[in-house]
Scaffold this motif. Structure first.
Motif, PDB file in Angstrom:
ATOM      1  N   SER A  90      34.876  57.989  16.365  1.00 58.82           N
ATOM      2  CA  SER A  90      34.760  59.138  17.271  1.00 58.82           C
ATOM      3  C   SER A  90      36.095  59.837  17.482  1.00 58.82           C
ATOM      4  CB  SER A  90      34.190  58.685  18.620  1.00 58.82           C
ATOM      5  OG  SER A  90      35.033  57.703  19.210  1.00 58.82           O
ATOM      6  N   LYS A  91      37.192  59.080  17.295  1.00 63.77           N
ATOM      7  CA  LYS A  91      38.524  59.663  17.503  1.00 63.77           C
ATOM      8  C   LYS A  91      38.929  60.597  16.367  1.00 63.77           C
ATOM      9  CE  LYS A  91      40.657  56.093  20.407  1.00 63.77           C
ATOM     10  NZ  LYS A  91      41.808  55.174  20.563  1.00 63.77           N
ATOM     11  N   TYR A  92      38.434  60.321  15.150  1.00 67.35           N
ATOM     12  CA  TYR A  92      38.870  61.148  14.019  1.00 67.35           C
ATOM     13  C   TYR A  92      37.741  61.949  13.375  1.00 67.35           C
ATOM     14  CZ  TYR A  92      37.115  57.320  11.014  1.00 67.35           C
ATOM     15  OH  TYR A  92      36.329  56.365  10.395  1.00 67.35           O
ATOM     16  N   ALA A  93      36.540  61.860  13.929  1.00 66.03           N
ATOM     17  CA  ALA A  93      35.401  62.585  13.332  1.00 66.03           C
ATOM     18  C   ALA A  93      35.641  64.088  13.276  1.00 66.03           C
ATOM     19  CB  ALA A  93      34.130  62.280  14.115  1.00 66.03           C
ATOM     20  N   HIS A  94      36.351  64.626  14.268  1.00 72.77           N
ATOM     21  CA  HIS A  94      36.600  66.075  14.286  1.00 72.77           C
ATOM     22  C   HIS A  94      37.537  66.520  13.169  1.00 72.77           C
ATOM     23  CE1 HIS A  94      40.069  64.390  16.426  1.00 72.77           C
ATOM     24  NE2 HIS A  94      40.704  65.518  16.158  1.00 72.77           N
ATOM     25  N   LEU A  95      38.229  65.564  12.540  1.00 74.89           N
ATOM     26  CA  LEU A  95      39.142  65.905  11.459  1.00 74.89           C
ATOM     27  C   LEU A  95      38.434  65.978  10.103  1.00 74.89           C
ATOM     28  CD1 LEU A  95      42.175  63.625  12.443  1.00 74.89           C
ATOM     29  CD2 LEU A  95      41.976  66.097  12.766  1.00 74.89           C
ATOM     30  N   LEU A  96      37.178  65.560  10.053  1.00 78.51           N
ATOM     31  CA  LEU A  96      36.420  65.566   8.808  1.00 78.51           C
ATOM     32  C   LEU A  96      35.712  66.896   8.615  1.00 78.51           C
ATOM     33  CD1 LEU A  96      34.848  61.990   9.068  1.00 78.51           C
ATOM     34  CD2 LEU A  96      37.042  62.660   8.034  1.00 78.51           C
ATOM     35  N   SER A  97      35.463  67.247   7.347  1.00 81.46           N
ATOM     36  CA  SER A  97      34.825  68.521   7.003  1.00 81.46           C
ATOM     37  C   SER A  97      33.576  68.256   6.166  1.00 81.46           C
ATOM     38  CB  SER A  97      35.796  69.407   6.207  1.00 81.46           C
ATOM     39  OG  SER A  97      37.040  69.514   6.858  1.00 81.46           O
ATOM     40  N   ASN A 108      39.681  66.144   4.606  1.00 80.38           N
ATOM     41  CA  ASN A 108      40.595  67.191   4.138  1.00 80.38           C
ATOM     42  C   ASN A 108      41.613  67.514   5.231  1.00 80.38           C
ATOM     43  OD1 ASN A 108      41.441  69.007   2.116  1.00 80.38           O
ATOM     44  ND2 ASN A 108      40.342  70.697   3.081  1.00 80.38           N
ATOM     45  N   SER A 109      41.998  66.470   5.993  1.00 81.23           N
ATOM     46  CA  SER A 109      42.837  66.673   7.178  1.00 81.23           C
ATOM     47  C   SER A 109      44.320  66.768   6.867  1.00 81.23           C
ATOM     48  CB  SER A 109      42.608  65.537   8.183  1.00 81.23           C
ATOM     49  OG  SER A 109      42.923  64.280   7.610  1.00 81.23           O
ATOM     50  N   ASP A 110      44.708  66.441   5.640  1.00 80.38           N
ATOM     51  CA  ASP A 110      46.115  66.580   5.274  1.00 80.38           C
ATOM     52  C   ASP A 110      46.394  68.050   4.983  1.00 80.38           C
ATOM     53  OD1 ASP A 110      48.629  64.820   4.104  1.00 80.38           O
ATOM     54  OD2 ASP A 110      48.344  66.701   3.006  1.00 80.38           O
ATOM     55  N   ALA A 111      47.197  68.686   5.833  1.00 79.02           N
ATOM     56  CA  ALA A 111      47.418  70.139   5.737  1.00 79.02           C
ATOM     57  C   ALA A 111      48.041  70.534   4.408  1.00 79.02           C
ATOM     58  CB  ALA A 111      48.296  70.607   6.897  1.00 79.02           C
ATOM     59  N   GLN A 112      48.957  69.694   3.896  1.00 81.06           N
ATOM     60  CA  GLN A 112      49.646  70.023   2.651  1.00 81.06           C
ATOM     61  C   GLN A 112      48.663  70.070   1.484  1.00 81.06           C
ATOM     62  OE1 GLN A 112      52.649  67.171   1.480  1.00 81.06           O
ATOM     63  NE2 GLN A 112      53.738  68.657   0.221  1.00 81.06           N
ATOM     64  N   TYR A 113      47.812  69.051   1.375  1.00 82.09           N
ATOM     65  CA  TYR A 113      46.857  69.038   0.270  1.00 82.09           C
ATOM     66  C   TYR A 113      45.723  70.036   0.508  1.00 82.09           C
ATOM     67  CZ  TYR A 113      43.629  67.529  -3.320  1.00 82.09           C
ATOM     68  OH  TYR A 113      42.779  67.518  -4.398  1.00 82.09           O
ATOM     69  N   VAL A 388      43.519  58.935   5.933  1.00 80.03           N
ATOM     70  CA  VAL A 388      44.420  59.971   6.433  1.00 80.03           C
ATOM     71  C   VAL A 388      43.996  60.417   7.833  1.00 80.03           C
ATOM     72  CG1 VAL A 388      45.367  62.268   6.033  1.00 80.03           C
ATOM     73  CG2 VAL A 388      44.931  60.753   4.096  1.00 80.03           C
ATOM     74  N   ALA A 389      42.709  60.678   8.001  1.00 83.53           N
ATOM     75  CA  ALA A 389      42.203  61.085   9.321  1.00 83.53           C
ATOM     76  C   ALA A 389      42.406  59.973  10.347  1.00 83.53           C
ATOM     77  CB  ALA A 389      40.723  61.442   9.226  1.00 83.53           C
ATOM     78  N   ILE A 390      42.217  58.729   9.938  1.00 78.75           N
ATOM     79  CA  ILE A 390      42.408  57.593  10.857  1.00 78.75           C
ATOM     80  C   ILE A 390      43.842  57.539  11.351  1.00 78.75           C
ATOM     81  CG2 ILE A 390      42.451  55.070  10.993  1.00 78.75           C
ATOM     82  CD1 ILE A 390      40.041  55.041   9.086  1.00 78.75           C
ATOM     83  N   SER A 391      44.798  57.679  10.437  1.00 77.35           N
ATOM     84  CA  SER A 391      46.210  57.594  10.832  1.00 77.35           C
ATOM     85  C   SER A 391      46.620  58.781  11.694  1.00 77.35           C
ATOM     86  CB  SER A 391      47.099  57.508   9.590  1.00 77.35           C
ATOM     87  OG  SER A 391      47.005  58.688   8.821  1.00 77.35           O
ATOM     88  N   LYS A 392      46.001  59.955  11.480  1.00 81.93           N
ATOM     89  CA  LYS A 392      46.337  61.136  12.276  1.00 81.93           C
ATOM     90  C   LYS A 392      45.785  61.062  13.697  1.00 81.93           C
ATOM     91  CE  LYS A 392      46.936  64.682   8.707  1.00 81.93           C
ATOM     92  NZ  LYS A 392      48.245  65.124   9.190  1.00 81.93           N
ATOM     93  N   PHE A 565      56.581  59.461   4.893  1.00 84.60           N
ATOM     94  CA  PHE A 565      55.542  60.423   4.529  1.00 84.60           C
ATOM     95  C   PHE A 565      54.162  60.140   5.109  1.00 84.60           C
ATOM     96  CE2 PHE A 565      58.708  60.451   1.120  1.00 84.60           C
ATOM     97  CZ  PHE A 565      59.052  61.796   1.129  1.00 84.60           C
ATOM     98  N   ALA A 566      54.019  59.088   5.912  1.00 82.61           N
ATOM     99  CA  ALA A 566      52.682  58.791   6.412  1.00 82.61           C
ATOM    100  C   ALA A 566      52.679  58.596   7.922  1.00 82.61           C
ATOM    101  CB  ALA A 566      52.112  57.559   5.698  1.00 82.61           C
ATOM    102  N   VAL A 567      52.987  57.390   8.391  1.00 81.36           N
ATOM    103  CA  VAL A 567      52.764  57.070   9.806  1.00 81.36           C
ATOM    104  C   VAL A 567      54.033  57.087  10.650  1.00 81.36           C
ATOM    105  CG1 VAL A 567      50.711  55.713   9.289  1.00 81.36           C
ATOM    106  CG2 VAL A 567      52.942  54.586   9.298  1.00 81.36           C
ATOM    107  N   GLY A 568      55.203  57.241  10.014  1.00 83.66           N
ATOM    108  CA  GLY A 568      56.447  57.246  10.780  1.00 83.66           C
ATOM    109  C   GLY A 568      56.865  55.843  11.214  1.00 83.66           C
ATOM    110  N   VAL A 569      57.981  55.758  11.924  1.00 82.91           N
ATOM    111  CA  VAL A 569      58.522  54.464  12.353  1.00 82.91           C
ATOM    112  C   VAL A 569      57.579  53.768  13.332  1.00 82.91           C
ATOM    113  CG1 VAL A 569      60.449  53.295  13.504  1.00 82.91           C
ATOM    114  CG2 VAL A 569      60.899  55.236  11.982  1.00 82.91           C
ATOM    115  N   ASP A 570      57.101  54.506  14.330  1.00 82.87           N
ATOM    116  CA  ASP A 570      56.216  53.893  15.336  1.00 82.87           C
ATOM    117  C   ASP A 570      54.912  53.416  14.706  1.00 82.87           C
ATOM    118  OD1 ASP A 570      58.066  54.368  17.323  1.00 82.87           O
ATOM    119  OD2 ASP A 570      57.200  56.309  17.881  1.00 82.87           O
ATOM    120  N   GLY A 571      54.356  54.207  13.811  1.00 83.37           N
ATOM    121  CA  GLY A 571      53.123  53.797  13.151  1.00 83.37           C
ATOM    122  C   GLY A 571      53.313  52.544  12.318  1.00 83.37           C
ATOM    123  N   LEU A 572      54.454  52.458  11.614  1.00 82.33           N
ATOM    124  CA  LEU A 572      54.732  51.265  10.818  1.00 82.33           C
ATOM    125  C   LEU A 572      54.879  50.036  11.710  1.00 82.33           C
ATOM    126  CD1 LEU A 572      55.326  50.006   8.048  1.00 82.33           C
ATOM    127  CD2 LEU A 572      57.744  50.551   8.409  1.00 82.33           C
TER     128      LEU A 572
END
Length: 619
Positions: A90-97, A108-113, A388-392, A565-572
């Protein structure tokens, strides 16, 4: 041709880039239309090197069993947490298309791709239209000119034809570049041309001894200024001039309103900076500036069939350095403008003069098929795995098992690898169709790397070669010896600091750059402590020792790239805590290291197989 032989040729190194199957010092006239046969290099038979094959030994049958069990489970671990009934959905469903495969949504939540993926239809039209218009241009401007390549023997008439071909291509590149960049960036093309003009004057008008420092200061300053000033909006500049010119305010807003297809031109300007630096230094090192003898005369080189190394190092004709039109044609060359790969100025001029023998219809077609298969692999991945959506979504990492956490991190890195490789290969394909062969940026799959040093040679390879030519070597490189090694480490720190700043001005990328250097040091120390020459009598023992060290390398490389390039220091930190905070996590890490050891041994054997075929890659 059987299906097996077709796919073997499709996924051969020769199809990917002939630079991998030909020595950089070999004249390109030896590169022919046909794919190389195993055991040959540069068209010559090679002595078989490497250890006897181990593929059919009991050891590797065990490794095969491990692969058959682990790989599907690794993938399923991410798919299982990408279902509607999984934790955090439910936290990342809005990021899916809405998707088009299997009735599933797409991540498709990665803006660069997403910026690339959403514009694939328009880009595909450009790949066909731009080379077609060049053919039309050449048909009416060069009606009787033959196609010149490295197989042609240089004569007075062929040299005149080569000069005509160069001028013709440069004229088309200049016009098409201005149209292309204007369509992309609107009135911001004026800002781009002003930056280009200043850099051009630095490279061509300043005293010679002032060029290197001024070039670096200006171009690094551009990186910072573009970020801080957010592309120098006309409205902001016009407001500053209102006290002096009262009616200018509205003009700034009008110019900003026509920003083209990509109003934020500064986001992808970093690659243009590299080409600006390349032009200035290639001119700075040219004999016209240094008053040294011509390398063509000294080495008695055939200008129509230069090796790949000579195309980069041999200076272009003096007239090309003093033409602003030529400089703009190179820096804004449409196929490579947005994402590269990076081609040096000398190489661009050389290939524009003589068509590279490595560019052939067969290779380009196979390369295009390979690109389409890779694109489909990405579509399959983002339709089935939502890492990708999960980590965002900043999820509650504690709801995942250590295995799921590690696989989310691992497939996040695979997504990064694919999202960079696909645009790079697309734009390289465009250049190949247009008759220019830039270096391939991705040599190996992300999961086929065990050495930090080799990894950075194969990841964004054209950028790696650029940093070696324009940064690492001018700083002094890293020769052997105690003080030399220390200097080499300091130079690596300077290189990766620049690389981090070049990517983006963010603290986490600086941390990434410094972590890369830090993680290279254990590999350097281990290489010195365990030299291969002392283990020739015990090759299997040495292979095991190298495998243990490689497992540590893999873990460190994954950590550095997750930070950058992904989750940053805190995420790691959250991921590591989730894995290592329980005894189950510790047991999993032990199992994971054993599995990585198996993978590393397969990587070792893969490279031995390449040596048996006469292929020696430093990655």
């Amino acid at each position: 041709m059987t299906v097996v032989s077709f796919f073997r040729e499709l996924y051969s190194l020769d199809t990917l880039d002939t630079r991998f199957t030909n020595s950089s010092s070999t004249p390109l006239k030896l590169v022919n239309e046909d794919t190389k046969k195993p055991g040959t290099r540069d068209g010559k038979a090679q002595s078989t090197e490497g250890s006897p094959p181990r593929w059919r030994t009991p050891e590797f049958f065990v490794y095969l069993a491990v692969f058959l069990f682990c790989v599907p489970n690794m993938y399923w671990a991410v798919v299982s947490v990408s279902q509607p009934d999984s934790p955090n959905y439910s936290k990342y469903a809005h990021l899916l298309s809405p998707g088009w495969l299997f009735g599933r949504k797409v991540d498709n939540s990665d803006a660069q791709y997403a910026g690339f993926r959403n514009n694939i239809p328009y880009l595909a039209v450009l790949v066909l239209l731009h080379p077609f218009l060049r053919r039309v241009w050449e048909r009416y401007t060069l009606p009787n000119q033959p196609v010149l390549n490295g197989s042609a023997k240089p004569t007075t008439s062929s040299q005149a034809a080569a000069d005509t071909r160069l001028q013709n291509r440069l004229a088309f590149d200049f016009v098409s570049a201005l149209i292309y960049v204007t369509a992309l960036n609107g009135f911001s093309v004026l800002k781009i041309l002003l930056i280009l003009l200043i850099n051009y004057k630095i490279g061509t008008a300043l005293p010679r001894n002032a060029i290197p420092v001024t070039t670096w200061v200006f171009n690094i300053g551009v990186l910072f200024a573009n970020e801080l000033a957010q592309g120098y909006r006309y409205s902001v500049m016009s407001e500053a001039l209102v006290p002096f010119f009262p009616g200018i305010g509205d003009w700034g807003k009008i110019l900003d309103s026509y920003g083209g297809l990509q109003p934020r031109w500064e986001v992808l300007f970093n690659l243009t900076v590299l080409r600006m630096i390349s032009f200035n230094f290639d001119y700075y090192w040219s004999p016209d500036r240094s008053r040294a003898g011509s390398p063509l005369e000294k080495k008695q080189l055939d200008v129509s069939a230069l090796s790949e190394r000579d195309r980069v190092t041999v200076p272009a004709p003096a007239s090309t350095y003093t033409s602003f039109r030529t400089y703009v044609a190179y820096v804004l060359y449409p196929p490579l403008y947005l994402a590269g790969p990076i081609l040096t100025f000398n190489d661009y001029i050389s290939q524009s003069t003589y068509r590279s023998p490595s560019v052939s219809t067969k290779r380009t077609t196979l390369y295009g098929i390979r690109f389409l298969l890779t694109l489909f692999c990405m579509e399959f991945l983002i339709h089935t795995a939502y890492m990708v959506a999960i980590s965002k979504a900043s999820p509650d990492w504690s709801v995942y098992t250590p295995f799921q956490l590690s696989m989310l991190a691992y497939f996040n890195l695979h997504h990064i690898w694919l999202k960079l490789m696909i645009p790079w290969r697309f734009f390289r394909l465009w250049a190949l169709v247009d008759g220019i062969d830039p270096p391939e940026n991705m040599v190996r799959c992300m999961s086929d790397n065990y050495s930090a040093l080799a990894f950075w040679r194969s990841w964004h390879r054209s950028f790696n070669r650029w940093t070696i030519r324009y940064v690492y070597v001018p700083l002094g490189g890293g020769p052997g010896g105690g003080s030399g090694r220390l200097r080499g480490i300091a130079n690596m720190m300077a290189v990766f600091t620049f690389v981090a700043i070049w990517h983006d001005i963010q603290l986490r990328l600086l941390v990434w750059g410094w972590l890369v250097v830090l993680f290279v040091l254990p590999e350097v120390a281990a290489t010195l402590a365990f030299p291969a020459s002392k283990w020739k009598s015990r090759p299997n023992t040495y292979r095991v020792i190298c495998g243990i060290g490689a497992v540590g390398n893999v873990l460190m490389m994954m950590s550095a790239n997750l930070v950058g390039f992904a989750v940053g220091v805190d995420g790691l930190k959250s991921i590591v805590h989730g894995i290592a905070s329980t005894w189950q996590g510790a047991l999993f890490m032990l199992t994971a290291c054993c599995t990585l050891f198996v993978g590393v041994q397969v990587m070792f054997e893969h490279r031995e197989e390449e040596k048996r075929k006469g292929i020696k890659l430093k990655c």
